[in-house]
Design an enzyme around this catalytic site. Sequence first.
Site, mmCIF file in Angstrom:
data_model
loop_
_atom_site.group_PDB
_atom_site.id
_atom_site.type_symbol
_atom_site.label_atom_id
_atom_site.label_comp_id
_atom_site.label_asym_id
_atom_site.label_seq_id
_atom_site.Cartn_x
_atom_site.Cartn_y
_atom_site.Cartn_z
ATOM 1 N N ASN A 150 38.823 48.607 29.020
ATOM 2 C CA ASN A 150 38.550 49.755 29.883
ATOM 3 C C ASN A 150 39.632 50.802 29.653
ATOM 4 O O ASN A 150 40.764 50.625 30.078
ATOM 5 C CB ASN A 150 38.548 49.263 31.340
ATOM 6 C CG ASN A 150 38.461 50.394 32.343
ATOM 7 O OD1 ASN A 150 38.157 51.546 31.989
ATOM 8 N ND2 ASN A 150 38.724 50.078 33.601
ATOM 9 N N HIS A 188 34.748 49.238 39.904
ATOM 10 C CA HIS A 188 36.167 49.034 39.597
ATOM 11 C C HIS A 188 36.986 49.385 40.840
ATOM 12 O O HIS A 188 36.626 50.298 41.588
ATOM 13 C CB HIS A 188 36.583 49.902 38.408
ATOM 14 C CG HIS A 188 37.956 49.571 37.921
ATOM 15 N ND1 HIS A 188 39.082 50.070 38.532
ATOM 16 C CD2 HIS A 188 38.393 48.769 36.929
ATOM 17 C CE1 HIS A 188 40.152 49.581 37.922
ATOM 18 N NE2 HIS A 188 39.759 48.787 36.946
ATOM 19 N N GLU A 243 39.053 41.002 39.475
ATOM 20 C CA GLU A 243 40.254 41.803 39.240
ATOM 21 C C GLU A 243 41.024 41.955 40.552
ATOM 22 O O GLU A 243 40.719 42.858 41.349
ATOM 23 C CB GLU A 243 39.879 43.191 38.726
ATOM 24 C CG GLU A 243 39.165 43.179 37.395
ATOM 25 C CD GLU A 243 39.436 44.459 36.618
ATOM 26 O OE1 GLU A 243 39.966 44.361 35.509
ATOM 27 O OE2 GLU A 243 39.154 45.552 37.137
ATOM 28 N N GLY A 302 47.384 47.123 36.504
ATOM 29 C CA GLY A 302 48.333 48.181 36.183
ATOM 30 C C GLY A 302 49.791 47.820 36.387
ATOM 31 O O GLY A 302 50.656 48.688 36.319
ATOM 32 N N SER A 351 46.318 43.076 34.272
ATOM 33 C CA SER A 351 47.529 42.767 33.491
ATOM 34 C C SER A 351 47.331 41.692 32.432
ATOM 35 O O SER A 351 48.204 40.850 32.205
ATOM 36 C CB SER A 351 48.695 42.404 34.423
ATOM 37 O OG SER A 351 49.026 43.525 35.216
HETATM 38 P P1 PGA Z 1 45.295 46.562 33.326
HETATM 39 O O1 PGA Z 1 43.949 47.108 33.992
HETATM 40 O O2 PGA Z 1 44.892 45.592 32.250
HETATM 41 O O3 PGA Z 1 45.994 47.768 32.788
HETATM 42 O O4 PGA Z 1 46.069 45.867 34.419
HETATM 43 C C1 PGA Z 1 42.865 46.258 34.183
HETATM 44 C C2 PGA Z 1 41.709 46.984 34.788
HETATM 45 O O5 PGA Z 1 41.911 47.836 35.667
HETATM 46 O O6 PGA Z 1 40.545 46.724 34.430
#
Ligand code: PGA
Length: 253
Positions: free
Chosen positions: A11, A97, A163, A169, A208
């Site tokens: 994504n 999301h 998630e 993030g 992450s």
């Molecule tokens: P990230 O985001 O891998 O940067 O933590 C995951 C997501 O929001 O789908």
Amino acid sequence: MAALKPLIAGNWKMHGRAADLDEITTLRGALGGAANAVEVVICPPAVYLSAAAVRCGQGVMLGAQDCSPAAADAARTGEVSAAMLAEAGASYVIVGHSERRSLHGEDDALVRAKAAAARAAGLAPIVCVGETRAQREAGQVGEVVTAQVVGSVPDAGVVVAYEPVWAIGGDRTPSLEEIAEVHALIRTALGRMFSADAAGVRILYGGSVGPKNAADIFATPGVDGALVGRASLKAADFSAIVLAHPNATAGMR
Ligand code: PGA
């Protein structure tokens, strides 16, 4: 139950410009035959879908990050329909999301309508669910995630992405045991909703995921793939994640 083909989706969120689309070409080169044993999907910003589509192929497919809940063409300024995304070359679309749920106030009913619109257009929705840190600390993970699945998933033609909001993030993830626990309860909820058809739903982990933890996450019971944010922007990182999947390695031989 026959093993589900793993799905690893990237994504890009509101990152990546026209010049970055060549990462897709680099990714395909890096994956080689591995992409036959794992489904790999790149979700760039909608405006780049058509340009990205010509770079996809050979196991790297295209997804969008959101769609309108309206199934037919309509007076909805600024929205993009699932049918338009399909026409631009997308096979998947992320819906619900946590950034859309929190920044745009999307609730389960809207996410469900978007997923249904995606299904009607022949796209596979990747429906995101996950608890906040406060909900985890309050011991509400099971009820929160189950309610999101019940409220957001229209039928068994979807992919579900677990998630945890607090894991996106940053650099923290739940323990592997906690991931397995939530994937099992999502599987149970889907089973209650769709009986035997639920067995075909892939449940991804997201938040992450990177080259360092991907192998452990893929080896966790109930994990059918990953939804990757930051680490999907560069072909070097994303290919390392895909190649960390045991199926991908097998596909190389
Ligand atoms: P990230 O985001 O891998 O940067 O933590 C995951 C997501 O929001 O789908």
